[in-house]
Design a protein around this motif. Sequence first.
Motif, PDB file in Angstrom:
ATOM      1  N   GLY A 136      38.105   3.052  48.222  1.00  0.00           N
ATOM      2  CA  GLY A 136      37.188   3.708  47.289  1.00  0.00           C
ATOM      3  C   GLY A 136      36.699   2.774  46.198  1.00  0.00           C
ATOM      4  O   GLY A 136      35.542   2.847  45.766  1.00  0.00           O
ATOM      5  N   GLY A 137      37.595   1.874  45.726  1.00  0.00           N
ATOM      6  CA  GLY A 137      37.186   0.920  44.691  1.00  0.00           C
ATOM      7  C   GLY A 137      36.101  -0.017  45.196  1.00  0.00           C
ATOM      8  O   GLY A 137      35.206  -0.420  44.452  1.00  0.00           O
ATOM      9  N   GLY A 138      36.189  -0.356  46.463  1.00  0.00           N
ATOM     10  CA  GLY A 138      35.164  -1.212  47.067  1.00  0.00           C
ATOM     11  C   GLY A 138      33.810  -0.533  47.082  1.00  0.00           C
ATOM     12  O   GLY A 138      32.781  -1.135  46.771  1.00  0.00           O
ATOM     13  N   TYR A 139      33.823   0.750  47.444  1.00  0.00           N
ATOM     14  CA  TYR A 139      32.559   1.496  47.454  1.00  0.00           C
ATOM     15  C   TYR A 139      31.969   1.576  46.052  1.00  0.00           C
ATOM     16  O   TYR A 139      30.774   1.414  45.850  1.00  0.00           O
ATOM     17  CB  TYR A 139      32.780   2.903  48.033  1.00  0.00           C
ATOM     18  N   GLU A 140      32.845   1.827  45.085  1.00  0.00           N
ATOM     19  CA  GLU A 140      32.337   1.927  43.715  1.00  0.00           C
ATOM     20  C   GLU A 140      31.736   0.593  43.270  1.00  0.00           C
ATOM     21  O   GLU A 140      30.691   0.558  42.621  1.00  0.00           O
ATOM     22  CB  GLU A 140      33.454   2.360  42.760  1.00  0.00           C
ATOM     23  N   GLU A 141      32.402  -0.501  43.644  1.00  0.00           N
ATOM     24  CA  GLU A 141      31.884  -1.827  43.276  1.00  0.00           C
ATOM     25  C   GLU A 141      30.505  -2.058  43.907  1.00  0.00           C
ATOM     26  O   GLU A 141      29.579  -2.522  43.244  1.00  0.00           O
ATOM     27  CB  GLU A 141      32.874  -2.894  43.758  1.00  0.00           C
ATOM     28  N   LEU A 142      30.398  -1.720  45.167  1.00  0.00           N
ATOM     29  CA  LEU A 142      29.115  -1.900  45.868  1.00  0.00           C
ATOM     30  C   LEU A 142      28.014  -1.088  45.200  1.00  0.00           C
ATOM     31  O   LEU A 142      26.898  -1.587  44.974  1.00  0.00           O
ATOM     32  CB  LEU A 142      29.261  -1.461  47.333  1.00  0.00           C
ATOM     33  N   LEU A 150      23.683   8.620  38.441  1.00  0.00           N
ATOM     34  CA  LEU A 150      23.281   8.304  39.816  1.00  0.00           C
ATOM     35  C   LEU A 150      24.432   7.627  40.568  1.00  0.00           C
ATOM     36  O   LEU A 150      24.700   7.948  41.737  1.00  0.00           O
ATOM     37  CB  LEU A 150      22.032   7.409  39.825  1.00  0.00           C
ATOM     38  N   VAL A 151      25.118   6.733  39.896  1.00  0.00           N
ATOM     39  CA  VAL A 151      26.285   6.086  40.522  1.00  0.00           C
ATOM     40  C   VAL A 151      27.287   7.144  40.959  1.00  0.00           C
ATOM     41  O   VAL A 151      27.778   7.137  42.101  1.00  0.00           O
ATOM     42  CB  VAL A 151      26.942   5.089  39.531  1.00  0.00           C
ATOM     43  N   ARG A 152      27.552   8.075  40.066  1.00  0.00           N
ATOM     44  CA  ARG A 152      28.536   9.130  40.378  1.00  0.00           C
ATOM     45  C   ARG A 152      28.041  10.033  41.511  1.00  0.00           C
ATOM     46  O   ARG A 152      28.816  10.453  42.373  1.00  0.00           O
ATOM     47  CB  ARG A 152      28.838   9.964  39.124  1.00  0.00           C
ATOM     48  N   ALA A 153      26.745  10.324  41.488  1.00  0.00           N
ATOM     49  CA  ALA A 153      26.179  11.182  42.540  1.00  0.00           C
ATOM     50  C   ALA A 153      26.304  10.500  43.906  1.00  0.00           C
ATOM     51  O   ALA A 153      26.618  11.153  44.915  1.00  0.00           O
ATOM     52  CB  ALA A 153      24.714  11.494  42.235  1.00  0.00           C
ATOM     53  N   ILE A 154      26.064   9.199  43.954  1.00  0.00           N
ATOM     54  CA  ILE A 154      26.154   8.467  45.229  1.00  0.00           C
ATOM     55  C   ILE A 154      27.600   8.444  45.717  1.00  0.00           C
ATOM     56  O   ILE A 154      27.876   8.685  46.907  1.00  0.00           O
ATOM     57  CB  ILE A 154      25.612   7.023  45.062  1.00  0.00           C
ATOM     58  N   LEU A 155      28.519   8.196  44.802  1.00  0.00           N
ATOM     59  CA  LEU A 155      29.932   8.153  45.204  1.00  0.00           C
ATOM     60  C   LEU A 155      30.416   9.542  45.636  1.00  0.00           C
ATOM     61  O   LEU A 155      31.193   9.665  46.595  1.00  0.00           O
ATOM     62  CB  LEU A 155      30.780   7.603  44.055  1.00  0.00           C
ATOM     63  N   ALA A 156      29.924  10.575  44.953  1.00  0.00           N
ATOM     64  CA  ALA A 156      30.297  11.937  45.336  1.00  0.00           C
ATOM     65  C   ALA A 156      29.727  12.271  46.707  1.00  0.00           C
ATOM     66  O   ALA A 156      30.381  12.923  47.544  1.00  0.00           O
ATOM     67  CB  ALA A 156      29.785  12.936  44.288  1.00  0.00           C
ATOM     68  N   ALA A 157      28.495  11.824  46.963  1.00  0.00           N
ATOM     69  CA  ALA A 157      27.868  12.079  48.269  1.00  0.00           C
ATOM     70  C   ALA A 157      28.642  11.374  49.372  1.00  0.00           C
ATOM     71  O   ALA A 157      28.779  11.890  50.476  1.00  0.00           O
ATOM     72  CB  ALA A 157      26.415  11.608  48.247  1.00  0.00           C
ATOM     73  N   ARG A 160      32.406 -11.093  52.014  1.00  0.00           N
ATOM     74  CA  ARG A 160      33.372 -10.883  53.125  1.00  0.00           C
ATOM     75  C   ARG A 160      34.537 -10.026  52.655  1.00  0.00           C
ATOM     76  O   ARG A 160      34.974  -9.114  53.350  1.00  0.00           O
ATOM     77  CB  ARG A 160      33.890 -12.242  53.635  1.00  0.00           C
ATOM     78  N   GLU A 161      34.998 -10.337  51.454  1.00  0.00           N
ATOM     79  CA  GLU A 161      36.140  -9.582  50.917  1.00  0.00           C
ATOM     80  C   GLU A 161      35.746  -8.119  50.672  1.00  0.00           C
ATOM     81  O   GLU A 161      36.490  -7.202  51.031  1.00  0.00           O
ATOM     82  CB  GLU A 161      36.610 -10.234  49.613  1.00  0.00           C
ATOM     83  N   LEU A 162      34.570  -7.938  50.080  1.00  0.00           N
ATOM     84  CA  LEU A 162      34.126  -6.573  49.794  1.00  0.00           C
ATOM     85  C   LEU A 162      33.910  -5.799  51.103  1.00  0.00           C
ATOM     86  O   LEU A 162      34.316  -4.633  51.220  1.00  0.00           O
ATOM     87  CB  LEU A 162      32.833  -6.607  48.961  1.00  0.00           C
ATOM     88  N   LEU A 163      33.319  -6.447  52.065  1.00  0.00           N
ATOM     89  CA  LEU A 163      33.071  -5.798  53.356  1.00  0.00           C
ATOM     90  C   LEU A 163      34.386  -5.361  54.004  1.00  0.00           C
ATOM     91  O   LEU A 163      34.495  -4.261  54.559  1.00  0.00           O
ATOM     92  CB  LEU A 163      32.314  -6.768  54.274  1.00  0.00           C
ATOM     93  N   SER A 164      35.367  -6.222  53.893  1.00  0.00           N
ATOM     94  CA  SER A 164      36.673  -5.895  54.454  1.00  0.00           C
ATOM     95  C   SER A 164      37.259  -4.652  53.772  1.00  0.00           C
ATOM     96  O   SER A 164      37.791  -3.748  54.428  1.00  0.00           O
ATOM     97  CB  SER A 164      37.597  -7.108  54.277  1.00  0.00           C
ATOM     98  N   ARG A 165      37.109  -4.606  52.442  1.00  0.00           N
ATOM     99  CA  ARG A 165      37.622  -3.439  51.708  1.00  0.00           C
ATOM    100  C   ARG A 165      36.857  -2.172  52.088  1.00  0.00           C
ATOM    101  O   ARG A 165      37.438  -1.094  52.245  1.00  0.00           O
ATOM    102  CB  ARG A 165      37.511  -3.682  50.197  1.00  0.00           C
ATOM    103  N   PHE A 212      22.002   4.475  50.258  1.00  0.00           N
ATOM    104  CA  PHE A 212      23.451   4.221  50.240  1.00  0.00           C
ATOM    105  C   PHE A 212      24.163   5.031  51.324  1.00  0.00           C
ATOM    106  O   PHE A 212      25.045   4.507  52.011  1.00  0.00           O
ATOM    107  CB  PHE A 212      24.039   4.540  48.860  1.00  0.00           C
ATOM    108  N   ILE A 213      23.785   6.285  51.455  1.00  0.00           N
ATOM    109  CA  ILE A 213      24.440   7.112  52.482  1.00  0.00           C
ATOM    110  C   ILE A 213      24.200   6.505  53.867  1.00  0.00           C
ATOM    111  O   ILE A 213      25.115   6.415  54.702  1.00  0.00           O
ATOM    112  CB  ILE A 213      23.898   8.568  52.431  1.00  0.00           C
ATOM    113  N   SER A 214      22.963   6.060  54.101  1.00  0.00           N
ATOM    114  CA  SER A 214      22.663   5.421  55.390  1.00  0.00           C
ATOM    115  C   SER A 214      23.490   4.167  55.582  1.00  0.00           C
ATOM    116  O   SER A 214      24.009   3.904  56.674  1.00  0.00           O
ATOM    117  CB  SER A 214      21.178   5.055  55.459  1.00  0.00           C
ATOM    118  N   ALA A 215      23.585   3.399  54.521  1.00  0.00           N
ATOM    119  CA  ALA A 215      24.334   2.141  54.612  1.00  0.00           C
ATOM    120  C   ALA A 215      25.817   2.411  54.876  1.00  0.00           C
ATOM    121  O   ALA A 215      26.445   1.727  55.695  1.00  0.00           O
ATOM    122  CB  ALA A 215      24.156   1.347  53.320  1.00  0.00           C
ATOM    123  N   PHE A 216      26.376   3.395  54.189  1.00  0.00           N
ATOM    124  CA  PHE A 216      27.796   3.717  54.401  1.00  0.00           C
ATOM    125  C   PHE A 216      28.044   4.063  55.873  1.00  0.00           C
ATOM    126  O   PHE A 216      29.022   3.630  56.470  1.00  0.00           O
ATOM    127  CB  PHE A 216      28.234   4.905  53.534  1.00  0.00           C
TER     128      PHE A 216
END
Lengths: 218, 81
Positions: free
Chosen positions: A37-43, B69-76, A26-31, A73-77
């Motif tokens: 950006g940190g949330g995305y990196e964590e995910l 790959l992590v970096r590529a996904i975040l960059a995308a 829930r917390e991550l989803l909220s972020r 990931f792009i689809s999920a974002f």
Amino acid sequence: MHSAVLASGSMSETTRVPDGPPEDDRELLSRLRKGDGGGYEELVRQNTGRLLAVTRRLLGNDEDARDAVQDAFISAFRALDRFQGNARLSTWLHRIAVNAALMKLRSRRNHPEESIEDLLPVFDQNGFHVTPTSPLGIPEEPRPDAKRLRTAERVRAAMDELPESYRTVLLLRDIEELDTKETAEMLGVTPNAVKIRLHRARQALKGLLERAPVGGES
Amino acid sequence: MNCREFTEFLSAYLSGELPESERKVFDDHLRLCPPCVDYLADYKDVIDQGKCACRDEDETARKSPPEDLVRAILAAREKHS
């Protein structure tokens, strides 16, 4: 097309969490929804490795597998706003990645499959086993790590030898633990076809392992 | 019931999809047929070994996602947002 197809439909949140997502989700989803950006990196860091293993098993090569994970990931974002939290984020991502890999499989499918008939059990005219089944040599006791790893490698190699339509069903049902209905929907086949292919895939895998017992020294 | 029929419906037997009456026929066959006892044991072992082999792989992969790959996904993501 990818985001709409990959992250929509019945496979998007199929494994329900009875009391909603856990607190950390829930917390991550909220972020994520705030664009943190940190949330995305964590995910991405938490899920990329496992999703890559999943797509690599389905696709059989690293390059396609990495593309599928990135597509997923792009689809999920893009679909995050529609994610209702009825499943864990990791489960949701897993389904999207599986679907991304299946789309790649479909796009490259252009060759006839090999028969698995010679891997299936043989019966006499009365329907009884012609010969006793060969022992697989799978040790029941805990084994040293090195031997366990060799066994795992042999089993994975045997899975890779299965024709694609059988390997895919085996992976989705036994390894990724999708149910029959969900597997059928993802593959565009009937539930009965999934059941038949799964059974034959397991039998063929058994046949392959009998040829080179997993507990045997190589 | 013969071995061919037993083998054909083995998956349904294991997943508990068979009605009680048919399950009893399977159980009766198993009591009389050592080759099918062995076949059933190996069939279950194959499923378990598959799960075990991939679980190990998942666990190893989870701990070490490829940095590129992590970096590529975040960059995308940056590119698409």
